[in-house]
Write a protein that holds these residues in place. Structure first.
Motif, PDB file in Angstrom:
ATOM      1  N   PHE A   1      48.589 109.796 -61.194  1.00 54.75           N
ATOM      2  CA  PHE A   1      49.557 110.770 -60.700  1.00 54.75           C
ATOM      3  C   PHE A   1      48.908 111.925 -59.945  1.00 54.75           C
ATOM      4  O   PHE A   1      49.586 112.884 -59.587  1.00 54.75           O
ATOM      5  CB  PHE A   1      50.407 111.310 -61.854  1.00 54.75           C
ATOM      6  CG  PHE A   1      51.436 110.319 -62.253  1.00 54.75           C
ATOM      7  CD1 PHE A   1      52.558 110.134 -61.473  1.00 54.75           C
ATOM      8  CD2 PHE A   1      51.242 109.513 -63.349  1.00 54.75           C
ATOM      9  CE1 PHE A   1      53.483 109.182 -61.803  1.00 54.75           C
ATOM     10  CE2 PHE A   1      52.164 108.550 -63.686  1.00 54.75           C
ATOM     11  CZ  PHE A   1      53.286 108.385 -62.913  1.00 54.75           C
TER      12      PHE A   1
ATOM     13  N   SER B   1      50.053 104.302 -47.955  1.00 55.60           N
ATOM     14  CA  SER B   1      50.689 103.762 -49.170  1.00 55.60           C
ATOM     15  C   SER B   1      49.867 102.612 -49.729  1.00 55.60           C
ATOM     16  O   SER B   1      49.663 102.509 -50.945  1.00 55.60           O
ATOM     17  CB  SER B   1      52.095 103.245 -48.854  1.00 55.60           C
ATOM     18  OG  SER B   1      52.924 104.314 -48.545  1.00 55.60           O
TER      19      SER B   1
ATOM     20  N   LEU C   1      46.854 103.977 -51.394  1.00 54.89           N
ATOM     21  CA  LEU C   1      47.207 104.603 -52.679  1.00 54.89           C
ATOM     22  C   LEU C   1      47.365 103.535 -53.767  1.00 54.89           C
ATOM     23  O   LEU C   1      46.847 103.674 -54.886  1.00 54.89           O
ATOM     24  CB  LEU C   1      48.498 105.407 -52.518  1.00 54.89           C
ATOM     25  CG  LEU C   1      48.951 106.224 -53.726  1.00 54.89           C
ATOM     26  CD1 LEU C   1      47.987 107.377 -53.988  1.00 54.89           C
ATOM     27  CD2 LEU C   1      50.356 106.771 -53.530  1.00 54.89           C
ATOM     28  N   GLN C   2      48.064 102.454 -53.412  1.00 56.02           N
ATOM     29  CA  GLN C   2      48.269 101.358 -54.387  1.00 56.02           C
ATOM     30  C   GLN C   2      46.933 100.753 -54.795  1.00 56.02           C
ATOM     31  O   GLN C   2      46.676 100.494 -55.970  1.00 56.02           O
ATOM     32  CB  GLN C   2      49.155 100.274 -53.777  1.00 56.02           C
ATOM     33  CG  GLN C   2      50.597 100.700 -53.652  1.00 56.02           C
ATOM     34  CD  GLN C   2      51.485  99.567 -53.167  1.00 56.02           C
ATOM     35  OE1 GLN C   2      51.101  98.400 -53.168  1.00 56.02           O
ATOM     36  NE2 GLN C   2      52.674  99.906 -52.729  1.00 56.02           N
TER      37      GLN C   2
ATOM     38  N   PHE D   1      51.679  96.115 -58.615  1.00 54.55           N
ATOM     39  CA  PHE D   1      52.858  96.580 -57.873  1.00 54.55           C
ATOM     40  C   PHE D   1      53.849  95.469 -57.538  1.00 54.55           C
ATOM     41  O   PHE D   1      54.601  95.578 -56.578  1.00 54.55           O
ATOM     42  CB  PHE D   1      52.407  97.316 -56.602  1.00 54.55           C
ATOM     43  CG  PHE D   1      51.718  98.604 -56.914  1.00 54.55           C
ATOM     44  CD1 PHE D   1      52.440  99.752 -57.200  1.00 54.55           C
ATOM     45  CD2 PHE D   1      50.334  98.670 -56.981  1.00 54.55           C
ATOM     46  CE1 PHE D   1      51.795 100.941 -57.523  1.00 54.55           C
ATOM     47  CE2 PHE D   1      49.684  99.849 -57.298  1.00 54.55           C
ATOM     48  CZ  PHE D   1      50.424 100.991 -57.569  1.00 54.55           C
TER      49      PHE D   1
ATOM     50  N   LEU E   1      57.821 104.851 -54.073  1.00 55.95           N
ATOM     51  CA  LEU E   1      56.567 104.897 -54.821  1.00 55.95           C
ATOM     52  C   LEU E   1      56.003 106.318 -54.902  1.00 55.95           C
ATOM     53  O   LEU E   1      55.652 106.790 -55.978  1.00 55.95           O
ATOM     54  CB  LEU E   1      55.538 103.963 -54.183  1.00 55.95           C
ATOM     55  CG  LEU E   1      54.151 104.008 -54.835  1.00 55.95           C
ATOM     56  CD1 LEU E   1      54.197 103.393 -56.217  1.00 55.95           C
ATOM     57  CD2 LEU E   1      53.126 103.331 -53.968  1.00 55.95           C
ATOM     58  N   ALA E   2      55.929 106.965 -53.756  1.00 53.70           N
ATOM     59  CA  ALA E   2      55.233 108.245 -53.759  1.00 53.70           C
ATOM     60  C   ALA E   2      55.880 109.226 -52.794  1.00 53.70           C
ATOM     61  O   ALA E   2      56.653 108.849 -51.923  1.00 53.70           O
ATOM     62  CB  ALA E   2      53.774 108.026 -53.375  1.00 53.70           C
TER      63      ALA E   2
ATOM     64  N   GLY F   1      51.618 110.668 -51.563  1.00 50.04           N
ATOM     65  CA  GLY F   1      51.243 110.916 -52.945  1.00 50.04           C
ATOM     66  C   GLY F   1      51.517 112.339 -53.304  1.00 50.04           C
ATOM     67  O   GLY F   1      51.765 113.156 -52.414  1.00 50.04           O
TER      68      GLY F   1
ATOM     69  N   VAL G   1      52.190 109.914 -56.767  1.00 50.99           N
ATOM     70  CA  VAL G   1      53.202 108.920 -57.093  1.00 50.99           C
ATOM     71  C   VAL G   1      54.408 109.589 -57.746  1.00 50.99           C
ATOM     72  O   VAL G   1      54.260 110.477 -58.584  1.00 50.99           O
ATOM     73  CB  VAL G   1      52.592 107.881 -58.057  1.00 50.99           C
ATOM     74  CG1 VAL G   1      53.659 106.998 -58.651  1.00 50.99           C
ATOM     75  CG2 VAL G   1      51.556 107.046 -57.333  1.00 50.99           C
ATOM     76  N   THR G   2      55.583 109.164 -57.330  1.00 51.08           N
ATOM     77  CA  THR G   2      56.803 109.727 -57.934  1.00 51.08           C
ATOM     78  C   THR G   2      57.642 108.651 -58.618  1.00 51.08           C
ATOM     79  O   THR G   2      58.612 108.976 -59.300  1.00 51.08           O
ATOM     80  CB  THR G   2      57.670 110.414 -56.862  1.00 51.08           C
ATOM     81  OG1 THR G   2      57.865 109.471 -55.803  1.00 51.08           O
ATOM     82  CG2 THR G   2      57.018 111.661 -56.328  1.00 51.08           C
TER      83      THR G   2
ATOM     84  N   LEU H   1      56.499 103.766 -62.849  1.00 48.93           N
ATOM     85  CA  LEU H   1      55.069 103.429 -62.811  1.00 48.93           C
ATOM     86  C   LEU H   1      54.318 103.812 -64.087  1.00 48.93           C
ATOM     87  O   LEU H   1      53.546 103.007 -64.609  1.00 48.93           O
ATOM     88  CB  LEU H   1      54.391 104.025 -61.575  1.00 48.93           C
ATOM     89  CG  LEU H   1      52.924 103.600 -61.450  1.00 48.93           C
ATOM     90  CD1 LEU H   1      52.800 102.118 -61.121  1.00 48.93           C
ATOM     91  CD2 LEU H   1      52.176 104.421 -60.435  1.00 48.93           C
TER      92      LEU H   1
END
Lengths: 474, 463
Positions: free
Chosen positions: B230, B252, B255-256, B294, B355-356, B373, B375-376, B380
């Motif tokens: 997070f 994205s 980030l993943q 994911f 996702l973010a 980011g 992440v929201t 998750l």
């Protein structure tokens, strides 16, 4: 301290690739020798004991950058202070320096900025986070922090988003410290400039306003402002007469007698005391507070790092060790023995059941199914027999026996005592006698191929060319 | 002398497996072929360097009959038996013919207790009596362990036979024994020799504490994983004319990938905590844990159902709102709690697929930066926790004697985290909310505690 914090954090991050057991052994070893009870001190002592070199020069660079930024900001504040002071103290000889403007610019506005700083002190305040964001955004410390973060490749000085509260707390106090250094430079410059101007020029101070203000009320304001130094610096407290005579009007022709003009210059102790007490002093106090909080935040940055928490656990937890010899290398099995080629006739066969692998009836069933008849001589041997009993049974093996079928428990591994037994059989019979070992499973049926291979490979060690391993149904 | 146990028996009956399990050593040589263990190997259990007990893995009997014959030929009365066994070891030192017997009897004549291992899935045979007699002659305290290598069950036969030679007979599936069974076995060791009781009890206490520490450490790893997941933000400076959508997709993806790698690293750390460092390759074979973090399928399996997600988010929102109500002394008529619940639930409902956070920020020093980011996605943390929970269970209960790949069967299961006790779910929801709002030490510590409690629960059905 910041350099150590960065070095230790980075080192511990890299250290995660070291097997846990090794880390535990190393850190527990050091932990037992550490005397300190404070978490941060323990970590610092551990670092010293470890004597390891930092993984990068990030810590050193950060500390250098921190000092450099502080110096630059102090210098910038000083320069700005000289400029602002120059404008505020400007006296062209026509009109005196307006005390309202002077105190507003040099004390009032900075006090407002100080108030803004105070708003940033407690961290995020619900409902005021927008205002706080704007205040942080206009702070010169924030701009410098952004530059530092970018040039150092860290997220410490002006984080856009601080996910870890310890980091955001650190950056907040760092930002405030930077701001105080800037302000301190600013007010020092003003104070010094004021002293220089007072010493080397003739300044005259006055006050003017369009409002219908009673000088007595104005005096009350000045007296209130002078309250902090009234007792120990009475010359810096303006009296009512001075206040009354210092009022000037721009439509006035400006003609004053010299004594009056000299009296207007006597405001300077009040002005410099106001700059010192309302400008310089709060910033000194704030700087001391911010420095202290920054040190605490820097230590917290270390203490609250998840890797440091894990380290503290390793320093304190007893080392549970389950050590042993290294494993062994299993010998590669030899080539399995071949099965006998010729079909065996029952009348020339002797069967031996080893270790009660099969009953006599099961042996009959097996030979009838596999060889088409019953075996004439059936012996039973095994390790449950004493040496004498064993010898007696083996002695009944007919001389000149050409073929021996040995039934054994296929689920058990072939032991040396079985090999000993086969050697005894070989010695008792002719060298040309074929011996076929039949490992059977618990029901008398064939064993699985893996077990058969184990038997074949093990018996191959005996180097007996007339020894075979056959599957139960073969 | 510290308690020492010689693990002895017929070859290939799981002696090394017993040792591997009790010594938590995945490097103990275990193979279905006889004579894998050719010499005695000592495994010590020590606390801060102080040895508390030793296990000695030994080769199996090869010529038990010959040993017994030698002993019987030289013994007049029962009192001399232990002495004769010692003489046998001395007389045959260096004798290749009795190499294995000397290796297994030596620690016993030096004072070790005996753990005699048999395979309860294979029938008893009279040839075992010879081995048991030899062991009886040593006069040392002894216990029989019925191990299970196959699926058949001849326990009753074995109990009858072993009961005549051993005062304690216990079942112990070396490959499948969990921690509680291992502890129970160690407790049984105390019965062998009264002098060893205190040391062994201390060792058992230490093992239990170590077990607890491992759970806490695993929970700490998972809390750190969640905290990092997070905090990750991907940034890229936008040049004039840059396709912002393409940059966003690229960020994205990055980030993943970063979260996936972080999760993998956390798993590796947990495996090391349980001395299962070599399981990495086998883990690859496990489909469920190997499932991409994911994927929709993975989120369905490990995360919270939409209903629970909305409920949990509403509860955590209500808690925050309730705090405001409390601040104003209830003057808000619980409007804060109601609004908080509404906002929390709405975020879960409408923001569930995002996702973010994506932002384009102006920089103090000029230019624009696209940030993706933190992440929201509200599910998750639940998915990450669910995966960590299953992984931890698998690793903590995985036996060191087990050499085959780990298997998991979450047949027909969806939304694993829905099965959590409601109290835990509510606690987690609140902590996740705080974590997303900004991690701090206290939140992480509380999260560690809750995770440690969850890790004590078995996420059934797992095989």
């Amino acid at each position: 301290m910041l350099d150590l914090v960065i070095d230790i954090r980075l080192w511990l991050k890299e250290d995660r690739t070291t097997p846990f057991e090794e880390r535990l052994e190393r850190d527990r070893g050091i932990g037992k020798r550490l005397a300190s009870r404070s978490d941060v001190t323990r970590v610092l002592e551990w670092w010293r004991e470890l004597g390891s070199a930092p993984t990068s020069d990030a810590g050193r660079r950060a500390r250098y950058a921190q000092r450099l930024a502080g110096t630059i900001l102090t210098g910038a504040g000083f320069t700005l202070g000289l400029g602002a002071g120059g404008v505020a103290f400007a006296y062209d000889g026509n009109y005196p320096v307006n005390l309202f403007t002077l105190l507003g610019v040099l004390v009032g506005l900075p006090l407002l900025l100080l108030l803004a700083s105070l708003l940033l002190l407690p961290g995020r305040i619900p409902g005021l986070s927008g205002v706080q964001g704007v205040l942080a955004g206009i702070s010169p410390g924030r701009w410098l922090g952004a530059w530092l973060d970018e040039s150092l490749g860290v997220d410490f000085f002006a984080v856009n988003y601080a996910p870890h509260r310890s980091v955001s707390t650190f950056s907040r106090w760092q930002l405030l410290t930077f701001s105080q250094l800037f302000a301190l430079g600013f007010f020092t410059a003003i104070f010094l400039l004021g002293l220089v101007l007072v010493t080397f020029t003739d300044l005259a101070f006055g006050w003017t306003t369009t409002l219908d203000l009673n000088p007595a009320n104005v005096h009350d304001v000045f007296a209130a402002l002078a309250l902090p130094w009234r007792d120990w610096l009475p010359t810096a407290v303006p009296d009512l007469a001075l206040v009354e005579m210092s009022r000037y009007f721009r439509l006035d022709d400006g003609t004053m007698d010299a004594a009056l003009i000299a009296r207007l210059g006597s405001w300077w102790p009040f002005v410099l005391a106001a700059v010192a007490v309302y400008g310089l002093l709060p910033r000194v106090v704030m700087l001391i507070l911010c420095r202290w909080r920054l040190t605490v935040a820097t230590r917290t940055l270390l203490r609250e790092d998840s890797e440091v928490t894990a380290l503290l656990d390793r320093l304190a937890s007893p080392l549970i060790s389950l050590e042993g010899d290294p494993g062994e290398v299993t010998e590669t099995p030899q080539k399995p023995l071949a099965a006998p080629r010729a079909r065996w006739l029952t009348d020339s066969l002797v069967s031996i059941v080893w270790n009660e692998a099969l009953s006599a009836q099961a042996v009959d069933r097996w030979t009838e199914r596999a060889l088409g008849g019953r075996v004439r001589v059936k012996l039973e041997l095994g390790v449950h027999l004493s040496q004498d009993e064993f010898d007696k049974v083996l002695a009944t093996l007919p001389t000149g026996t050409e073929r021996v079928l040995v039934f054994t428990k296929g689920w058990e591994p072939p032991l040396f005592e079985f090999a000993d037994f086969l050697e005894r059989v070989r010695r008792t019979t002719d060298a040309r006698c074929a011996i076929a070992v039949v490992p059977v499973d618990v029901t008398g049926a064939r064993i699985v191929a893996e077990d058969r291979d184990v038997w074949a490979a093990t018996l191959a060690h005996l180097s007996d060319t007339r020894l075979y391993v056959v599957q139960a149904s073969e | 002398m510290t308690p020492t146990f010689a693990v002895v028996g017929h070859p290939n009956k799981g002696k090394s497996s017993v040792v591997a399990t009790l010594a938590e050593n995945e490097h103990v040589a275990i193979a279905p072929t006889p004579r894998t263990t050719r010499r005695a190997h000592a495994y010590t259990f020590s606390v801060d360097g102080e040895v508390q007990y030793t296990l000695v893995d030994t080769p199996g009997f090869q010529r038990a009959r010959a040993v017994l014959d030698w002993l019987e030929a030289r013994t007049q009365n029962a009192a001399d038996r232990p002495k004769r066994v010692a003489e046998f070891v001395t007389a045959h030192r260096g004798d290749e013919r009795f190499h294995d017997e000397c290796a297994l009897l030596k620690p016993i004549v030096e004072g070790a207790g005996i753990l005699y291992v048999v395979d309860g899935s294979k029938p008893y045979g009279r040839e075992y009596d010879v081995e048991m007699k030899v062991l009886q002659w040593t006069g040392r305290p002894r216990m029989a362990l019925i191990n299970f290598i196959g699926s058949a069950d001849y326990t009753e036969q074995w109990h009858r036979a072993l009961g005549q030679h051993f005062s304690i007979v216990r079942m112990f599936d070396a490959v499948r024994a969990d921690f509680a069974e291992r502890l129970a076995l160690l407790r049984a060791f105390c019965e062998l020799n009264e002098e060893w009781r205190a040391t062994l009890t201390h060792a058992i206490d230490n093992l239990q504490q170590e077990r607890h520490r491992r759970i806490v450490r695993s929970a700490r790893e998972t809390a750190a994983l969640l905290s990092d997941a997070f905090s990750f933000v991907e940034r890229k400076r936008l040049s004039p004319g840059t396709d912002a959508a393409a940059v966003q997709a690229q960020l994205s993806g990055r980030l993943q990938q970063r979260i996936t790698l972080r999760e993998r690293e956390a798993r590796q750390q947990v495996q090391h905590l349980y001395r299962h460092g070599d399981l990495q390759r086998q883990e690859q074979a496990t489909k469920i844990l190997d499932m991409d973090l994911f994927t929709h399928e993975g989120w369905e399996l490990f995360g919270l159902s939409r209903k629970q997600l909305i409920t949990s988010s509403a509860i955590s929102g209500a808690l925050v709102g309730g705090g405001i109500d409390a601040l104003v002394g209830g003057a808000s008529l619980l409007l804060g709690a109601a609004l908080g619940a509404l906002v929390g639930g709405s975020v879960a409902w409408f923001g569930g697929d995002e996702l973010a956070k994506v932002e384009v920020l102006g920089q103090p020093l000029g230019g624009r930066v696209l940030t993706v980011g933190p992440v929201t996605a509200p599910n998750l943390p639940w998915v990450l926790t669910g995966r960590a929970w299953v992984h931890h269970h698998l690793i903590s209960e995985h036996n060191h004697a087990r050499r085959e790949a780990i298997t998991l069967a979450l047949t027909g299961r969806t939304h694993l985290m829905d099965a959590l006790p409601e109290k835990r779910r509510r606690e987690l929801a609140g902590l996740f909310k705080q974590l997303i709002d900004g991690d701090n030490h206290e939140v992480r510590e509380r999260l560690e505690r809750v995770l440690a409690e969850i890790f004590e629960i078995n996420p059934e059905p797992i095989s």
